[in-house]
Design an enzyme around this catalytic site. Structure first.
Site, PDB file in Angstrom:
ATOM      1  N   HIS A  36      -2.040 -10.321  11.838  1.00 35.73           N
ATOM      2  CA  HIS A  36      -1.539  -9.057  11.313  1.00 35.73           C
ATOM      3  C   HIS A  36      -1.327  -8.134  12.507  1.00 35.73           C
ATOM      4  O   HIS A  36      -2.205  -7.990  13.359  1.00 35.73           O
ATOM      5  CB  HIS A  36      -2.543  -8.443  10.332  1.00 35.73           C
ATOM      6  CG  HIS A  36      -2.290  -6.984  10.090  1.00 35.73           C
ATOM      7  ND1 HIS A  36      -1.110  -6.526   9.542  1.00 35.73           N
ATOM      8  CD2 HIS A  36      -3.047  -5.883  10.360  1.00 35.73           C
ATOM      9  CE1 HIS A  36      -1.157  -5.207   9.459  1.00 35.73           C
ATOM     10  NE2 HIS A  36      -2.312  -4.796   9.958  1.00 35.73           N
TER      11      HIS A  36
ATOM     12  N   GLU B  85       0.838  -1.184   0.000  1.00 39.55           N
ATOM     13  CA  GLU B  85       0.000   0.000   0.000  1.00 39.55           C
ATOM     14  C   GLU B  85       0.880   1.244   0.000  1.00 39.55           C
ATOM     15  O   GLU B  85       0.434   2.339   0.309  1.00 39.55           O
ATOM     16  CB  GLU B  85      -0.954   0.012   1.191  1.00 39.55           C
ATOM     17  CG  GLU B  85      -0.320  -0.076   2.554  1.00 39.55           C
ATOM     18  CD  GLU B  85      -1.354  -0.028   3.666  1.00 39.55           C
ATOM     19  OE1 GLU B  85      -1.827   1.081   3.966  1.00 39.55           O
ATOM     20  OE2 GLU B  85      -1.701  -1.090   4.219  1.00 39.55           O
TER      21      GLU B  85
ATOM     22  N   CYS C 118      -3.424  -3.672   4.231  1.00 38.81           N
ATOM     23  CA  CYS C 118      -2.477  -4.679   4.713  1.00 38.81           C
ATOM     24  C   CYS C 118      -2.816  -6.097   4.255  1.00 38.81           C
ATOM     25  O   CYS C 118      -2.109  -7.044   4.610  1.00 38.81           O
ATOM     26  CB  CYS C 118      -2.410  -4.631   6.234  1.00 38.81           C
ATOM     27  SG  CYS C 118      -1.946  -3.016   6.887  1.00 38.81           S
TER      28      CYS C 118
ATOM     29  N   THR D  73       3.377   3.767  15.625  1.00 38.33           N
ATOM     30  CA  THR D  73       3.094   2.519  14.907  1.00 38.33           C
ATOM     31  C   THR D  73       3.608   2.569  13.472  1.00 38.33           C
ATOM     32  O   THR D  73       3.079   1.910  12.590  1.00 38.33           O
ATOM     33  CB  THR D  73       1.582   2.209  14.912  1.00 38.33           C
ATOM     34  OG1 THR D  73       0.873   3.252  14.248  1.00 38.33           O
ATOM     35  CG2 THR D  73       1.061   2.074  16.324  1.00 38.33           C
TER      36      THR D  73
END
Length: 388
Positions: free
Chosen positions: A233, A79, A111, A152
């Site tokens: 994930h 992405e 993702c 993050t």
């Protein structure tokens, strides 16, 4: 026919920032980063690394000449695409010297892209049993300095060879998936940074997991007790644990202890890298396989993939005999051990370094980049890559 993961490799940039020091610089309690979200280090890409180079470096160490000849399909999940027309996979195909008689495409759904690539690869192998497919998840997560999502961020890539009779993991037949049009995370084409509704995204991650978990059990007839581990994930390492806890009441105390312990092992690599979007689930899997020496052949591992916007999928794999002999454990240990820490001011300077968007020429110094494949500059609106 058994189809699955025959090889798996990983790459992350040689630079990182310590999350404790980033927290202090942002006037935040360090435990909010190291415990609250479960992150210890964040990979920092120099300007000489982009999703293409990360992907190529991840694949470079696992491919031999026979692989390069057999691979006739390259699927690049990302992405963080660098071109709205040309697939990032085409650059990687060239940099790795792969068989020219191959398909090459780029997959996009947040993702989830690499997971879509794996499912597409399975279909290709079913029709072409002698073929091999290279599936890559490569991304640079950017939210901006001093933003809620800054902690993050991350950068890295995971590359997998999908084939018949795989030596690491056979992917089982059943798979469960779910799609819903939501706005929990997005990045318009005019922005180099993502937008996120964090609380909503966390809620949807868990909701999607509940939907695909229930559907998977109906399709397969399996229960929690049938799993040695479940990998998730990981936008941050505490996220998957929140989802796992929602199903622990379905198992015994022994099941719960096993799954939570293996979950913690699966987060170790991600803790030191950060969020790598399409590759995050497979970095979690790699961490589990390489760091849990007692994980036996025949073990069933669950895999939960989530791509905001949103698509979720749950599927499973069975570890093969002598699977550890086909991992690149020492290479990945060296990769982590050889990284260099940067200060918060150095990280901020690196973050602000961007490529020109006005067609101007830029020559980059690649001598300080330890990677075998680097971005050397831009000329005539073209990115220039070098394999040292």
């Amino acid at each position: 026919m058994n189809i699955g993961i025959d090889k798996i490799g990983f790459y992350t940039p040689h630079l990182y920032v310590d999350m404790n020091k980033l927290a202090v610089a942002r006037d935040i309690e360090p435990e909010k980063f190291t415990v609250g979200i479960g992150q210890e280090k964040m990979a920092i890409p120099p300007i000489t690394q982009d999703p293409v180079t990360l992907a190529a470096n991840a694949a470079l160490g696992i491919l031999n000449e026979a692989d390069k000849e057999k691979i006739d399909f390259v699927i690049f999940g990302t992405e963080s695409g660098i071109d709205n027309s040309k697939s990032a996979g085409v650059y990687v195909h060239n940099l790795l010297g792969l068989n020219p008689h191959a398909r090459t495409v780029e997959m996009k759904q947040a993702c989830y892209g690499a997971t879509a690539g794996i499912q597409l690869a399975k279909g290709h192998i079913a029709l072409n049993p002698e073929s091999k497919v290279l599936v890559i998840g490569s991304d640079i997560a950017r939210y901006g300095l001093n933003t809620a999502g800054e902690s993050t961020q991350g950068a890295g890539a995971v590359a997998m060879v999908i084939s018949a009779n795989p030596r690491i993991m056979v992917l089982e037949e059943h798979s469960a998936y779910f799609t819903n049009d939501i706005m929990d995370f997005w990045r318009p084409i005019y922005s180099d940074k993502a937008f996120v509704d964090g609380k909503f995204s966390n809620e949807q991650y868990i909701y999607f997991f509940s939907k695909v978990w229930e559907q998977y059990k109906e399709k397969s007839g399996l229960e929690l007790k049938d799993f040695e581990a479940i990998c998730y994930h990981l936008p941050y390492t505490k996220m998957g644990l929140k989802a796992l806890r929602t199903i622990l009441d379905e198992g015994t105390e022994e099941d719960n202890e096993r799954l939570v312990a293996n979950y913690q092992v699966s987060t170790q690599y991600n803790r030191s890298v950060g969020n790598i979007y399409t590759g995050s689930l497979y970095l979690s899997l790699l961490s589990l396989l390489e760091l849990n020496e007692g994980l036996e052949a025949g073990s069933r591992v669950g895999l939960y993939s989530y791509g905001s916007g949103a698509v979720g999928e749950f599927f499973t794999g069975i570890l093969q005999s002598d699977y550890r002999e086909h991992l690149h454990i020492n290479d990945h240990k060296h990769l982590f051990d050889s990284r260099m820490e940067v200060t918060v001011p150095e990280y901020e300077k690196l973050f602000e370094e961007t490529l020109p968007v006005d067609g101007s020429t830029l020559e980059l110094d690649i001598t300080k980049d330890t990677a075998a494949i680097c971005l050397s500059g831009v000329e005539d609106n073209k990115r220039l890559y070098v394999r040292k």
